[in-house]
Design a protein around this motif. Structure first.
Motif, PDB file in Angstrom:
ATOM      1  N   GLN A 465      -0.084   6.478 -15.749  1.00 37.08           N
ATOM      2  CA  GLN A 465       0.688   6.021 -16.898  1.00 37.08           C
ATOM      3  C   GLN A 465       2.183   6.313 -16.770  1.00 37.08           C
ATOM      4  N   GLU A 466       2.529   7.389 -16.062  1.00 37.26           N
ATOM      5  CA  GLU A 466       3.927   7.757 -15.888  1.00 37.26           C
ATOM      6  C   GLU A 466       4.208   7.994 -14.404  1.00 37.26           C
ATOM      7  N   GLY A 467       5.346   7.482 -13.940  1.00 39.32           N
ATOM      8  CA  GLY A 467       5.707   7.660 -12.540  1.00 39.32           C
ATOM      9  C   GLY A 467       4.724   6.964 -11.624  1.00 39.32           C
ATOM     10  N   ARG A 468       4.552   7.532 -10.407  1.00 39.58           N
ATOM     11  CA  ARG A 468       3.581   6.966  -9.475  1.00 39.58           C
ATOM     12  C   ARG A 468       2.831   8.092  -8.784  1.00 39.58           C
ATOM     13  N   ASP A 469       1.632   7.824  -8.436  1.00 41.71           N
ATOM     14  CA  ASP A 469       0.772   8.784  -7.747  1.00 41.71           C
ATOM     15  C   ASP A 469       0.865   8.548  -6.236  1.00 41.71           C
ATOM     16  N   PHE A 470       0.613   9.585  -5.452  1.00 44.31           N
ATOM     17  CA  PHE A 470       0.512   9.507  -3.990  1.00 44.31           C
ATOM     18  C   PHE A 470       1.746   8.884  -3.337  1.00 44.31           C
ATOM     19  N   ALA A 471       2.924   9.230  -3.839  1.00 46.01           N
ATOM     20  CA  ALA A 471       4.150   8.654  -3.273  1.00 46.01           C
ATOM     21  C   ALA A 471       4.328   9.030  -1.812  1.00 46.01           C
ATOM     22  N   GLU A 472       4.084  10.299  -1.475  1.00 47.34           N
ATOM     23  CA  GLU A 472       4.279  10.744  -0.090  1.00 47.34           C
ATOM     24  C   GLU A 472       3.278  10.087   0.851  1.00 47.34           C
ATOM     25  N   PHE A 473       2.019  10.042   0.437  1.00 48.75           N
ATOM     26  CA  PHE A 473       1.002   9.437   1.306  1.00 48.75           C
ATOM     27  C   PHE A 473       1.274   7.949   1.521  1.00 48.75           C
ATOM     28  N   ALA A 474       1.734   7.275   0.499  1.00 41.86           N
ATOM     29  CA  ALA A 474       2.070   5.861   0.656  1.00 41.86           C
ATOM     30  C   ALA A 474       3.209   5.691   1.653  1.00 41.86           C
ATOM     31  N   ALA A 475       4.221   6.563   1.566  1.00 44.85           N
ATOM     32  CA  ALA A 475       5.354   6.484   2.493  1.00 44.85           C
ATOM     33  C   ALA A 475       4.905   6.768   3.924  1.00 44.85           C
ATOM     34  N   TRP A 476       4.026   7.733   4.093  1.00 42.32           N
ATOM     35  CA  TRP A 476       3.537   8.054   5.443  1.00 42.32           C
ATOM     36  C   TRP A 476       2.687   6.913   5.997  1.00 42.32           C
ATOM     37  N   ASP A 477       1.817   6.347   5.152  1.00 43.95           N
ATOM     38  CA  ASP A 477       1.017   5.197   5.592  1.00 43.95           C
ATOM     39  C   ASP A 477       1.922   4.044   6.030  1.00 43.95           C
ATOM     40  N   GLU A 478       2.922   3.761   5.229  1.00 43.04           N
ATOM     41  CA  GLU A 478       3.810   2.645   5.529  1.00 43.04           C
ATOM     42  C   GLU A 478       4.552   2.873   6.843  1.00 43.04           C
ATOM     43  N   GLU A 479       4.993   4.106   7.079  1.00 40.93           N
ATOM     44  CA  GLU A 479       5.707   4.417   8.322  1.00 40.93           C
ATOM     45  C   GLU A 479       4.793   4.267   9.532  1.00 40.93           C
ATOM     46  N   VAL A 480       3.590   4.805   9.435  1.00 38.45           N
ATOM     47  CA  VAL A 480       2.637   4.713  10.550  1.00 38.45           C
ATOM     48  C   VAL A 480       2.304   3.258  10.839  1.00 38.45           C
ATOM     49  N   ALA A 481       2.067   2.474   9.787  1.00 39.52           N
ATOM     50  CA  ALA A 481       1.730   1.057   9.977  1.00 39.52           C
ATOM     51  C   ALA A 481       2.867   0.324  10.662  1.00 39.52           C
ATOM     52  N   ARG A 482       4.071   0.584  10.226  1.00 39.04           N
ATOM     53  CA  ARG A 482       5.228  -0.109  10.808  1.00 39.04           C
ATOM     54  C   ARG A 482       5.391   0.256  12.278  1.00 39.04           C
ATOM     55  N   GLN A 483       5.254   1.520  12.601  1.00 36.99           N
ATOM     56  CA  GLN A 483       5.455   1.963  13.990  1.00 36.99           C
ATOM     57  C   GLN A 483       4.300   1.580  14.895  1.00 36.99           C
ATOM     58  N   GLY A 484       3.087   1.466  14.326  1.00 35.94           N
ATOM     59  CA  GLY A 484       1.915   1.203  15.156  1.00 35.94           C
ATOM     60  C   GLY A 484       1.457  -0.233  15.195  1.00 35.94           C
ATOM     61  N   GLY A 485       2.145  -1.121  14.469  1.00 35.02           N
ATOM     62  CA  GLY A 485       1.748  -2.521  14.489  1.00 35.02           C
ATOM     63  C   GLY A 485       0.585  -2.849  13.579  1.00 35.02           C
ATOM     64  N   ALA A 486       0.361  -2.001  12.555  1.00 41.66           N
ATOM     65  CA  ALA A 486      -0.690  -2.263  11.578  1.00 41.66           C
ATOM     66  C   ALA A 486      -0.070  -2.866  10.319  1.00 41.66           C
ATOM     67  N   LEU A 487      -0.908  -3.199   9.360  1.00 42.22           N
ATOM     68  CA  LEU A 487      -0.465  -3.697   8.065  1.00 42.22           C
ATOM     69  C   LEU A 487      -0.579  -2.581   7.030  1.00 42.22           C
ATOM     70  N   PHE A 488       0.246  -2.650   5.987  1.00 39.19           N
ATOM     71  CA  PHE A 488       0.204  -1.651   4.930  1.00 39.19           C
ATOM     72  C   PHE A 488       0.146  -2.336   3.581  1.00 39.19           C
TER      73      PHE A 488
END
Length: 550
Positions: A465-488
């Motif tokens: 309801q307020e802010g966002r959950d799992f902000a760090e994990f989302a950022a890490w997933d996005e970085e790994v996907a970008r560097q490894g050729g995956a989708l996020f």
């Protein structure tokens, strides 16, 4: 001593070695024991299945004859273990080589020559470690491996061979053997190394839990391979026998010998391995035991190192598959009314075009799904053209080493750093970052020609309801996907936006507990949001598998 004198001394030593062990010198004298010509046995009856042993001198010593000293000489356990099997049902083929490590068994060419005899249905038992602690680079043997089980490597100019070589960890070489064995349709079993004739301050036989014994167990867990803790089980028998009796299990002509047993000691170790085989229950081996083998009491703690069911098989058809990997928010199985979104997503996909295979399991993190060997199970089933959705994070937080985390916490970030965590069994695990595990999944799957999508975790009941959950994990997933050729896909946000459109009164009815797990209605809603997230990916790669109108 200059290089010429060292080489001369090495040649003399090799002549003595070959004379003692019955090995023939190559045409050009070479001081590398890994290059000595060794005659190894082959399957006696190629029509039968085989139990093939690989390892060092504690498995097969010299010519496997006690060096002309009979039972008083040095023996490996690979010789007497044949006495426990029916030769009309199975070949027992001892292709271990004295003086070699897991590294030099591979680089010497012995593994390739042995692999040629491995066929579908066979079993290979590996036991290395005693020589892996040697120097990585010297002009005498150059056989050491890097410590641990990670992916670290070191490129050297080998002083012995004169060649450039990339040296890996002990665990890397064991994983290489396991992968090669499985590629031939055979079964791999990892054995921890036999214990030394050494005692600790309390008078107990020293264990190898903190190094090669623990590392062997860790690789078995990671790869979902069978494991026999020969080091622990034999040490326990030593302790029960007492020091004086243990001394009689080693050659009396060389009282300083702490590694190699005489024939009586080899028989004790062979019996422990058979007890482990009986506990593992591999049908081929158990069915080939003779009366003597069947009389051995199984070990209590020798079993494939994996907790819970290993995951579903791939359907037996030619369709591509969509694999789901994650925790209980993906698959809960209905326990206490909890249902994961992966259990409600199949109706969105056309079963004539794709299989949906849910390997998620409750209580797992990116770390433990990997270390328990569950990822290896998925990897075995992947084919080119498949896809895999991976969602972790709920169990990855917390402090590494905190008992409350149950060995699940991964490190923060995406870097290569590790934290050493001592396990309850005394072994030590190198714990990687969340991003390291996710990057491993991406690299492994993409190497098989598979589309990978990393999903950030579904939000908690009290965090949308307020802010966002799992902000760090989302950022890490996005970085790994970008560097490894995956989708996020930021599933956290896609679900959050859906919750906000419905309102708190409705969303509270989606949960089976106070914070994390959805009920059937919540799982169905989240499954729909996953489909929306997939439809928002560049190129819409899943459109061809979705039912019309989805």
């Amino acid at each position: 001593m200059n290089r010429y004198l060292r080489a001369l001394a090495g040649a003399v030593l090799l002549l003595l070695f070959c004379g003692a062990y019955g090995q023939t010198l190559p045409a050009a004298v070479n001081t590398d024991p890994a290059r000595a010509v060794v005659t190894l046995p082959e399957p006696a009856n190629p029509a039968l299945p085989s139990l093939i042993l690989i390892g060092d001198s504690t498995v097969r010593n010299g010519k496997d004859d006690g060096q002309d000293l009979g039972p008083a000489g040095q023996w490996g356990w690979g010789r007497p273990i044949a006495d426990y099997f029916d030769p009309a049902r199975i070949n027992v083929v001892n292709r271990a080589v004295g003086g070699l490590s897991s590294r030099t068994y591979l680089t010497s060419g012995h593994w390739q020559r042995t692999l040629a005899f491995v066929k579908r249905g066979d079993v290979v038992i590996m036991q290395f470690g005693h020589n892996d602690a040697s120097p990585v680079n010297d002009d005498r043997r150059a056989r050491g491996t890097l410590r641990g089980t990670g992916e670290e490597s070191d490129t050297i100019d080998n002083l012995l061979t004169g060649q450039r070589e990339t040296v890996h960890t002990y665990g890397w070489y064991l994983r290489r053997f396991i992968a090669d064995i499985r590629a031939r349709g055979a079964t791999a079993i990892v054995c921890s190394p036999v214990p030394f004739k050494r005692w600790d301050a309390d008078g107990r036989t020293r264990r190898a839990r903190a190094d090669y014994g623990g590392w062997a167990a860790q690789v078995a867990r990671q790869e979902l391979a069978g494991f026999i803790d020969l080091n622990e089980a034999a040490a326990a028998r030593y302790d029960a026998l007492g020091r004086d009796a243990v001394l009689r299990l080693f050659p009396q002509v060389t009282p300083d010998e702490t590694v190699h047993t005489n024939l009586a000691g080899a028989r004790l170790n062979a019996e422990v391995v058979v007890a482990g085989i009986r506990a593992l229950g591999v049908p081929l081996l158990v069915g080939a035991l003779n009366d003597k083998g069947r009389a051995i009491v199984p070990l209590d703690d020798a079993r494939p190192v994996v907790t819970g069911p290993p995951g579903p098989p791939r359907p037996a058809n030619d369709l591509p598959a969509l694999f789901l990997v994650g925790d209980s928010t993906v698959k809960s199985g209905g326990k206490d009314g909890m249902v994961g979104w992966g259990e409600r997503i199949a109706p969105y996909f056309d079963p004539t075009r794709v299989n949906v295979v849910n390997h998620a399991i409750g209580g797992r993190s990116s770390r433990t799904f990997y270390t328990e060997g569950r990822w290896a199970r998925v990897l075995e089933q992947l084919r080119p053209g498949d896809a895999v959705l991976i969602q972790f994070g709920h169990n990855d937080g917390g402090r590494i080493g905190d008992p409350a985390m149950k060995g699940r916490a991964s490190g923060a970030g995406t870097g290569p750093e590790t934290v050493m965590e001592r396990k309850a069994d005394g072994s030590v695990e190198a714990v990687h970052t969340f991003g390291w595990y996710m990057a491993r999944y991406v690299a492994d799957a993409r190497a098989k020609g598979v589309t990978v999508v990393l999903l950030s975790p579904v939000p908690h009941r009290d965090r949308w309801q307020e802010g966002r959950d799992f902000a760090e994990f989302a950022a890490w997933d996005e970085e790994v996907a970008r560097q490894g050729g995956a989708l996020f896909a930021d599933l956290t946000i896609v679900v959050t936006e859906g919750y906000r459109a419905l309102g708190a009164a409705v969303v509270d009815g989606f949960f089976a507990d106070a914070r994390t797990h959805t009920n059937d209605a919540g799982a169905a809603f989240n499954a729909r949001q996953v489909v929306l997230a997939l439809q928002g990916l560049p190129g819409r790669p899943f459109e061809r598998w979705l039912k019309a109108g989805m």
